[in-house]
Structure formats: structure tokens, C-alpha cells
Scaffold this motif. Structure first.
Motif, PDB file in Angstrom:
ATOM      1  N   PHE A   3      85.645  78.715  54.661  1.00 39.30           N
ATOM      2  CA  PHE A   3      84.125  79.475  54.324  1.00 39.30           C
ATOM      3  C   PHE A   3      83.368  77.879  54.875  1.00 39.30           C
ATOM      4  N   LYS A   6      79.261  79.761  54.942  1.00 42.06           N
ATOM      5  CA  LYS A   6      79.474  80.280  53.387  1.00 42.06           C
ATOM      6  C   LYS A   6      78.453  79.299  52.527  1.00 42.06           C
ATOM      7  N   SER A   7      78.240  79.739  51.670  1.00 42.85           N
ATOM      8  CA  SER A   7      77.738  78.468  50.188  1.00 42.85           C
ATOM      9  C   SER A   7      78.333  78.709  49.081  1.00 42.85           C
ATOM     10  N   ALA A  30      82.311  75.433  53.334  1.00 48.12           N
ATOM     11  CA  ALA A  30      81.396  75.731  52.983  1.00 48.12           C
ATOM     12  C   ALA A  30      80.382  74.954  52.984  1.00 48.12           C
ATOM     13  N   CYS A  74      73.305  81.966  47.175  1.00 47.52           N
ATOM     14  CA  CYS A  74      74.084  81.517  47.441  1.00 47.52           C
ATOM     15  C   CYS A  74      75.485  82.256  47.628  1.00 47.52           C
ATOM     16  N   ASP A  75      76.864  82.437  48.604  1.00 50.01           N
ATOM     17  CA  ASP A  75      77.691  83.431  48.547  1.00 50.01           C
ATOM     18  C   ASP A  75      77.929  83.468  47.119  1.00 50.01           C
ATOM     19  N   TYR A  76      78.521  82.222  46.700  1.00 51.25           N
ATOM     20  CA  TYR A  76      79.526  82.410  45.425  1.00 51.25           C
ATOM     21  C   TYR A  76      79.253  81.193  44.366  1.00 51.25           C
ATOM     22  N   GLY A 126      79.049  88.943  47.758  1.00 59.47           N
ATOM     23  CA  GLY A 126      78.945  87.202  47.334  1.00 59.47           C
ATOM     24  C   GLY A 126      80.154  87.745  45.340  1.00 59.47           C
TER      25      GLY A 126
END
Length: 241
Positions: A3, A6-7, A30, A74-76, A126
Motif C-alpha cells: 500500500f 496510500k492512506s 500505507a 484518504c484512500d481507505y 477507494g
């Protein structure tokens, strides 16, 4: 499943499954934005993995929305925050109901909403994973409000997947069995209660928090690109037999 770049926002990141998720996602590259009510838990987590930390009481809807705004696009998102108040059907109180449903269901819906709004404003894409429980599928003594909150979150996960799919946002849930966290220890420390549960698991044991975290990472990753609206049991076969 890396990840890097990514965040991820993780609620309930101070303890239990949430903390295991924070460690794993950080190990895999991440940036973790950890949300927790307890500042000392956040401080120790930041010392361990870095990232950002936001202290918030998710029982407060306005504070929850403010924390998500601070977290940003954020991504997730992993909704791990959860509590239980052990009350029987006949002993259920309004206070217990409000506490459990407020954290386990309402707060998760608010974080999903704010996450989705931010992702759509950023162009979409996401993934969200909500943590539910086998208690949403089977009736356990003294888990009335907890079961209602987890079953409700699974239903909401399907609606979220349907409505957010066109924006490229995948939404899934995991339903762990008893996981060896502080919350589970309170509910299952009595061997007279835990032993009958243990024998109902074909694998013959309860789950470790790290095992749940690895399954969540799968659902967040590109390896799960065609999975949305699903509820994945992480239960050692409990629901299968």
C-alpha cells in the motif's frame, strides 16, 4: 498486497483489531490516520508506526464528522471501533442501547458517509471495510444490542456498496468470530461460557487480531478489486456448521 503511497483511516485504532490493522497497513507502506478515544493509545501507536492520530469520541456525531474532515480524503477506511454492553433481553437499558448502537452503527455510518463525500470530491475510487461479527448471524446470550448493531452494519454495507459502486468505491464487511482482544476477554473469560463456543469451531480455536487484519488488507487491496457488498466470515468455520 502493498500500500505504498496510500492512506487509510482506521477507527478504534488504539486497541484490538484496529491496532492490528494499523500495524499491518503501516508495515505494508500505507500512511495510517488513527482515530481513537484514548489519547495514550494514540500516542503509543504513533511511537510505534508513525502516521497521524486524531482523538475523538465517536459517540458524538459532530465530533465524528469533524474528525473525518481532519483526516481528509484518504484512500481507505476501516471501521473497527466497537463496544459491547452485556445485558440480557429483560435487563436491556436505554443507556446500553444508545452506547452500543451509537458507536457500532451510527458512528460507522457517519464515517462511511464522510469518507465517501471526500472520495467523490477527489474523483472517486477507494475502499471501505466494516468490521461486524458472527454475533450478527447467531444469537448469543447478553448480546442483544451488540447483535443488532452488527447485523445492521452488514445491511448498511450492502446499501453502501450499491450506491457508492458507481463512484468506484468498494464496500465490504468482515464478520470475525471471537477474536482475542480486550473486548472479547471481558465477554468470554469464563471457561464455562467459552468452552462450548470453542468446540463449535472446526479449526478448534478463536481468531487472532492479526489474522483479521490480514483479511481486511485483502479486501482493501487490488487483489479484491471485484469484491464489493460482501460479508467475509473470519470464523474458523463457525458459520459453516
Amino acid at each position: 498486497m502493498q500500500f505504498t503511497g496510500k492512506s487509510v483511516i482506521i477507527t478504534g485504532a488504539g486497541k484490538g483489531i484496529g491496532r492490528a490493522c494499523a500495524r499491518l497497513m503501516a508495515e505494508r507502506g500505507a500512511e495510517v490516520v488513527a482515530l481513537s478515544r484514548t489519547q495514550s493509545d494514540l500516542d503509543s501507536l504513533r511511537a510505534e508506526i508513525g502516521g497521524r492520530a486524531i482523538a475523538v469520541d465517536l459517540a458524538d456525531p459532530a465530533a465524528t464528522r469533524a474528525a473525518m474532515a481532519e483526516a481528509g480524503a484518504c484512500d481507505y477506511l476501516v471501521n473497527s471501533a466497537g463496544i459491547n454492553v452485556l445485558e440480557s433481553v429483560l435487563e436491556m437499558t436505554e443507556a446500553g442501547y444508545e452506547a452500543v448502537l451509537g458507536i457500532n452503527l451510527r458512528a460507522a455510518l457517519l464515517t462511511c458517509q464522510e469518507f465517501a463525500r471526500a472520495r467523490i470530491a477527489a474523483g472517486g475510487g477507494g475502499a471501505i471495510v466494516n468490521i461486524t461479527s458472527i454475533a450478527g448471524h447467531r444469537g448469543f446470550q447478553d448480546h442483544l444490542c451488540y447483535a443488532a448493531s452488527k447485523a445492521g452494519l452488514e445491511g448498511a454495507t450492502r446499501v453502501l456498496a450499491k450506491e457508492l459502486g458507481p463512484h468506484g468505491i468498494r464496500v465490504n464487511a468482515v464478520a470475525p468470530t471471537i477474536t482475542l482482544t480486550e473486548l472479547a476477554a471481558e465477554a468470554w473469560s469464563d471457561e464455562a461460557k467459552s468452552a462450548p463456543m470453542m468446540v463449535r469451531h472446526p479449526l478448534g480455536r478463536f481468531a487472532e487480531a492479526e489474522e483479521v487484519a490480514r483479511s481486511i488488507a485483502l479486501l482493501l487491496s487490488g487483489d479484491g478489486a471485484m469484491i464489493t457488498g460482501a460479508v467475509l466470515p473470519i470464523d474458523g468455520g463457525f458459520l459453516a456448521v
